[in-house]
Design an enzyme around this catalytic site. Structure first.
Site, PDB file in Angstrom:
ATOM      1  N   ASP A 196      -4.415   6.551  10.221  1.00  0.00           N
ATOM      2  CA  ASP A 196      -4.082   5.191  10.638  1.00  0.00           C
ATOM      3  C   ASP A 196      -2.665   5.069  11.181  1.00  0.00           C
ATOM      4  OD1 ASP A 196      -2.470   5.337   8.369  1.00  0.00           O
ATOM      5  OD2 ASP A 196      -3.662   3.913   7.205  1.00  0.00           O
ATOM      6  N   ASN A 203       4.083  -5.632   5.573  1.00  0.00           N
ATOM      7  CA  ASN A 203       2.904  -6.372   6.059  1.00  0.00           C
ATOM      8  C   ASN A 203       3.295  -7.685   6.716  1.00  0.00           C
ATOM      9  OD1 ASN A 203       0.737  -4.594   5.304  1.00  0.00           O
ATOM     10  ND2 ASN A 203       1.193  -5.083   3.190  1.00  0.00           N
ATOM     11  N   HIS A 253       0.236   5.061   6.903  1.00  0.00           N
ATOM     12  CA  HIS A 253       0.423   5.475   5.507  1.00  0.00           C
ATOM     13  C   HIS A 253       0.738   6.966   5.423  1.00  0.00           C
ATOM     14  CE1 HIS A 253      -2.082   1.792   5.241  1.00  0.00           C
ATOM     15  NE2 HIS A 253      -1.266   1.540   4.224  1.00  0.00           N
ATOM     16  N   SER A 302       0.810  -1.223   0.000  1.00  0.00           N
ATOM     17  CA  SER A 302       0.000   0.000   0.000  1.00  0.00           C
ATOM     18  C   SER A 302       0.842   1.271   0.000  1.00  0.00           C
ATOM     19  CB  SER A 302      -0.934   0.012   1.211  1.00  0.00           C
ATOM     20  OG  SER A 302      -0.195  -0.147   2.417  1.00  0.00           O
ATOM     21  N   GLY A 314      -1.930  -4.226   0.982  1.00  0.00           N
ATOM     22  CA  GLY A 314      -2.030  -5.440   1.779  1.00  0.00           C
ATOM     23  C   GLY A 314      -1.100  -6.554   1.349  1.00  0.00           C
TER      24      GLY A 314
END
Length: 222
Positions: free
Chosen positions: A197, A116, A200, A50, A87
């Protein structure tokens, strides 16, 4: 008009016709000019998650499209294909790299994967094996590799965080790739640089990421 004038002109007309015919035959005998060879466009393939897919950003705001614009301006004959997926884990990248290499035949592959894996606490050896598969597949296909490393937050424990970062540096050294140890280094220290979040980066700092990657990527585009 005296009749002898028309008779006198005939030899001249025949001579002109003969010269014209000879000229036309000479033109037809000339080989057709060769078409200029078509310019070959080289490809930069970005395999990421991402952070490279532009999560939460507009289509032109991420560091990859910003880099694409820079390459278009400064490196004619090159294009960028962004095959990043939000993801994505290193296993996903390893499973997809073969088809991408076969389809695109890239000259440069940028690998930005592993974050991830770390956030999920996946085994370090597994992540290393997957990244190694991507590097070796790219190099076997004739591509240069830029490996973008990542770091994990300290709450995962010292052994894991150090081992995670060590995977990237060890692979870069073993396979002699271009390498950035911490992809988000120029923006990581300020919480304001991240979306709500806290994972990012915002659109505002994407140019800084592009400029941080460029000194390693630019020299590969030859």
């Amino acid at each position: 008009m005296p009749s002898g004038y028309a008779v006198a002109r005939r030899p001249v007309q025949w001579w002109l016709a003969l010269v014209l015919m000879t000229f036309m035959q000479a033109l037809q005998a000339q080989p057709a000019p060769k078409a200029a060879p078509a310019a070959t466009t080289k490809t930069v393939l970005v395999m990421g998650d991402s952070l490279s897919a532009g999560y939460g950003l507009g289509p032109s705001e991420g560091w990859v499209p910003l880099t694409t614009a820079k390459i278009t301006k400064e490196k004619p004959g090159w294009k960028v294909v962004n095959a990043s997926i939000s993801g994505e884990t290193s296993a996903g990248g390893a499973s997809r790299i073969g088809a991408q290499l076969q389809r695109l035949k890239p000259a440069v592959v940028v690998i930005e994967l592993g974050a991830n894996d770390g956030l999920r606490g996946l085994p370090l050896a597994q992540t290393r094996t997957n990244l190694e598969k991507m590097i070796t597949a790219s190099q076997t296909a004739g591509a240069k590799v830029l490996l973008l490393g990542m770091q994990m937050p300290p709450n995962l424990g010292r052994a894991y965080t150090e081992g995670f970062a060590g995977n990237f540096s060890a692979l870069a050294k073993q396979y002699d790739t271009a390498f950035i140890p911490f992809f988000l280094q120029p923006i990581a220290s300020d919480r304001a640089n991240f979306q709500p979040d806290n994972l990012h980066p915002t659109a505002a700092v994407q140019p800084a990421i592009r400029d941080f990657v460029w000194p390693k990527l630019g020299p590969l585009l030859k």
